[in-house]
Scaffold this motif. Structure first.
Motif, PDB file in Angstrom:
ATOM      1  N   GLY A  60      -5.210   4.281   9.546  1.00 13.17           N
ATOM      2  CA  GLY A  60      -5.854   2.968   9.559  1.00 13.17           C
ATOM      3  C   GLY A  60      -5.801   2.230   8.228  1.00 13.17           C
ATOM      4  O   GLY A  60      -6.487   1.231   8.035  1.00 13.17           O
ATOM      5  N   LYS A  61      -4.956   2.727   7.298  1.00 12.99           N
ATOM      6  CA  LYS A  61      -4.814   2.016   6.017  1.00 12.99           C
ATOM      7  C   LYS A  61      -3.922   0.786   6.217  1.00 12.99           C
ATOM      8  O   LYS A  61      -3.068   0.757   7.105  1.00 12.99           O
ATOM      9  N   TRP A  87      -1.870 -12.571  -4.849  1.00 15.19           N
ATOM     10  CA  TRP A  87      -1.562 -12.445  -3.424  1.00 15.19           C
ATOM     11  C   TRP A  87      -2.265 -11.217  -2.854  1.00 15.19           C
ATOM     12  O   TRP A  87      -2.143 -10.129  -3.422  1.00 15.19           O
ATOM     13  N   THR A  88      -2.964 -11.399  -1.738  1.00 13.59           N
ATOM     14  CA  THR A  88      -3.339 -10.216  -0.972  1.00 13.59           C
ATOM     15  C   THR A  88      -2.085  -9.822  -0.181  1.00 13.59           C
ATOM     16  O   THR A  88      -1.121 -10.595  -0.134  1.00 13.59           O
ATOM     17  N   ILE A  89      -2.119  -8.666   0.474  1.00 12.60           N
ATOM     18  CA  ILE A  89      -0.926  -8.253   1.246  1.00 12.60           C
ATOM     19  C   ILE A  89      -0.613  -9.312   2.312  1.00 12.60           C
ATOM     20  O   ILE A  89       0.548  -9.656   2.537  1.00 12.60           O
ATOM     21  N   SER A  90      -1.643  -9.887   2.919  1.00 15.76           N
ATOM     22  CA  SER A  90      -1.357 -10.871   3.988  1.00 15.76           C
ATOM     23  C   SER A  90      -0.933 -12.237   3.446  1.00 15.76           C
ATOM     24  O   SER A  90      -0.469 -13.085   4.210  1.00 15.76           O
ATOM     25  N   ASP A  91      -1.057 -12.462   2.140  1.00 13.24           N
ATOM     26  CA  ASP A  91      -0.551 -13.717   1.551  1.00 13.24           C
ATOM     27  C   ASP A  91       0.974 -13.698   1.348  1.00 13.24           C
ATOM     28  O   ASP A  91       1.575 -14.734   1.075  1.00 13.24           O
ATOM     29  N   ILE A  92       1.581 -12.540   1.410  1.00 10.42           N
ATOM     30  CA  ILE A  92       3.037 -12.472   1.194  1.00 10.42           C
ATOM     31  C   ILE A  92       3.704 -13.270   2.314  1.00 10.42           C
ATOM     32  O   ILE A  92       3.414 -13.033   3.492  1.00 10.42           O
ATOM     33  N   PRO A  93       4.556 -14.255   1.976  1.00 12.25           N
ATOM     34  CA  PRO A  93       5.138 -15.108   3.012  1.00 12.25           C
ATOM     35  C   PRO A  93       5.780 -14.277   4.125  1.00 12.25           C
ATOM     36  O   PRO A  93       6.589 -13.383   3.856  1.00 12.25           O
ATOM     37  N   GLU A 110      -9.914  -1.837  -1.055  1.00  7.81           N
ATOM     38  CA  GLU A 110     -10.126  -0.397  -0.854  1.00  7.81           C
ATOM     39  C   GLU A 110      -9.161   0.236   0.141  1.00  7.81           C
ATOM     40  O   GLU A 110      -8.699   1.352  -0.054  1.00  7.81           O
ATOM     41  N   ASN A 111      -8.875  -0.525   1.221  1.00  4.23           N
ATOM     42  CA  ASN A 111      -8.094   0.040   2.321  1.00  4.23           C
ATOM     43  C   ASN A 111      -6.579  -0.196   2.160  1.00  4.23           C
ATOM     44  O   ASN A 111      -5.798   0.205   3.007  1.00  4.23           O
ATOM     45  N   ASP A 112      -6.200  -0.867   1.059  1.00  2.37           N
ATOM     46  CA  ASP A 112      -4.780  -1.202   0.876  1.00  2.37           C
ATOM     47  C   ASP A 112      -4.039  -0.101   0.120  1.00  2.37           C
ATOM     48  O   ASP A 112      -4.526   0.398  -0.900  1.00  2.37           O
ATOM     49  N   VAL A 113      -2.872   0.255   0.632  1.00  2.00           N
ATOM     50  CA  VAL A 113      -2.007   1.204  -0.070  1.00  2.00           C
ATOM     51  C   VAL A 113      -0.638   0.563  -0.229  1.00  2.00           C
ATOM     52  O   VAL A 113      -0.058   0.084   0.747  1.00  2.00           O
ATOM     53  N   VAL A 114      -0.143   0.525  -1.455  1.00  2.00           N
ATOM     54  CA  VAL A 114       1.204   0.009  -1.725  1.00  2.00           C
ATOM     55  C   VAL A 114       2.061   1.188  -2.171  1.00  2.00           C
ATOM     56  O   VAL A 114       1.684   1.937  -3.075  1.00  2.00           O
ATOM     57  N   LEU A 115       3.171   1.342  -1.488  1.00  2.00           N
ATOM     58  CA  LEU A 115       4.067   2.468  -1.779  1.00  2.00           C
ATOM     59  C   LEU A 115       5.417   1.881  -2.207  1.00  2.00           C
ATOM     60  O   LEU A 115       6.042   1.152  -1.436  1.00  2.00           O
ATOM     61  N   ILE A 116       5.822   2.177  -3.433  1.00  2.00           N
ATOM     62  CA  ILE A 116       7.092   1.636  -3.936  1.00  2.00           C
ATOM     63  C   ILE A 116       8.175   2.691  -3.779  1.00  2.00           C
ATOM     64  O   ILE A 116       8.052   3.799  -4.305  1.00  2.00           O
ATOM     65  N   ASP A 117       9.227   2.315  -3.051  1.00  2.00           N
ATOM     66  CA  ASP A 117      10.385   3.208  -2.927  1.00  2.00           C
ATOM     67  C   ASP A 117      11.387   2.744  -3.982  1.00  2.00           C
ATOM     68  O   ASP A 117      12.015   1.699  -3.837  1.00  2.00           O
TER      69      ASP A 117
END
Ligand SMILES: Nc1ncnc2c1ncn2[C@@H]1O[C@H](COP(=O)(O)OP(=O)(O)O)[C@@H](O)[C@H]1O
Ligand SMILES: [Mg+2]
Length: 243
Positions: free
Chosen positions: A28-29, A80-86, A130-137
């Motif tokens: 649910g993240k 930008w929040t994650i949902s602000d990314i175009p 808190e609930n956001d996870v960003v994973l960089i490959d």
């Protein structure tokens, strides 16, 4: 939370990132994968989505980004929040969002510096909850350390395959992580039981966060360009260790 996956070419960065991203989505993240590898064309398939448009294009392309380089504020005028990314730059499947910084598509296109500049500017401009996870490959090797991308992450996840080169690189990443004050989570990947024993011995007192054995399903799906919709207990364990 921001995690960067690193390691040598072919060690399994994109595979582990995809499995881990799915796991976080299941939990649910709000998970965003950022593809910063300018020569990787497989990650979107592993995630089961379309290849998104290069984010560099949103900023006018690579030449404009390099011009803005010295005036970083030109790139982002607000967080930008994650949902602000175009949305036209985001692909999504099974609750996992994917953004690709940029790819080298043609011969003589020039170097990937603009992608580095954009990544370095994007990360501190993300407004994460808190609930956001960003994973960089990331791209293979340690250039992202040199570019300063790793300064902006919470954790470094290093993927190690059964090779001398990976073990050597683990030493280097370990000391660079320590310099930056970041914890390095080592993941042994693609090995059998005997190789895992040798790898653990070579790693000395470095703590291993997870062991992902060579897995036929993972290999087959990778070969066919299919989504890695596989659940592994060690990936769940890894997700909890990183969170
Ligand atoms: N645990 C695993 N078991 C079997 N094959 C794996 C495993 N991890 C990765 N692979 C395979 O290894 C190859 C390289 O993996 P990839 O994730 O693309 O590496 P990287 O992103 O580090 O370059 C792919 O063919 C992939 O399917
Ligand atoms: Mg990759």
């Amino acid at each position: 939370m921001i995690i960067i996956a690193c390691g040598k070419g072919g060690c399994g960065k994109s595979t582990i990132s995809s499995l881990l991203a799915r796991e976080y989505a299941r939990q649910g993240k709000n998970i965003l994968v950022i593809d910063t590898d300018e020569s990787n064309y497989g990650l979107h398939r592993q995630l089961g989505c379309e290849l998104p448009k290069n984010l560099t294009e949103y900023f006018g392309g690579r030449t404009d980004i390099m011009k803005a380089k010295t005036e970083d504020a030109i790139l982002f005028d607000k967080k930008w929040t994650i949902s602000d990314i175009p949305s036209e730059y985001v692909s999504e499947n099974a609750g996992v969002k994917l953004v690709a910084i940029g790819k080298i598509d043609e011969a003589n296109e020039g170097c990937a510096c603009a992608m580095g500049v954009l990544t370095k500017n994007l990360l501190p401009n993300l407004d994460l909850g808190e609930n956001d996870v960003v994973l960089i490959d990331s791209e293979a090797g340690v250039e992202h350390f040199g570019r300063g991308v790793d300064n902006q992450v919470d954790h470094i996840m290093m993927v190690i395959d059964p090779s001398y080169e990976s073990l050597r690189l683990a030493g280097k990443v370990g000391s660079m992580g320590a310099e930056l004050g970041k914890e390095v989570f080592y993941v042994l990947n693609k090995a059998d039981e005997m190789q895992v024993e040798s790898m653990k011995e070579a790693m000395g007192d470095k703590k291993i966060a997870a062991v992902i054995y060579a897995n036929r399903d993972v290999l087959q799906k990778g070969l066919m360009g299919e989504a890695l919709d596989i659940q592994l207990d060690e990936i769940t364990k890894l997700s909890n260790a990183l969170a």
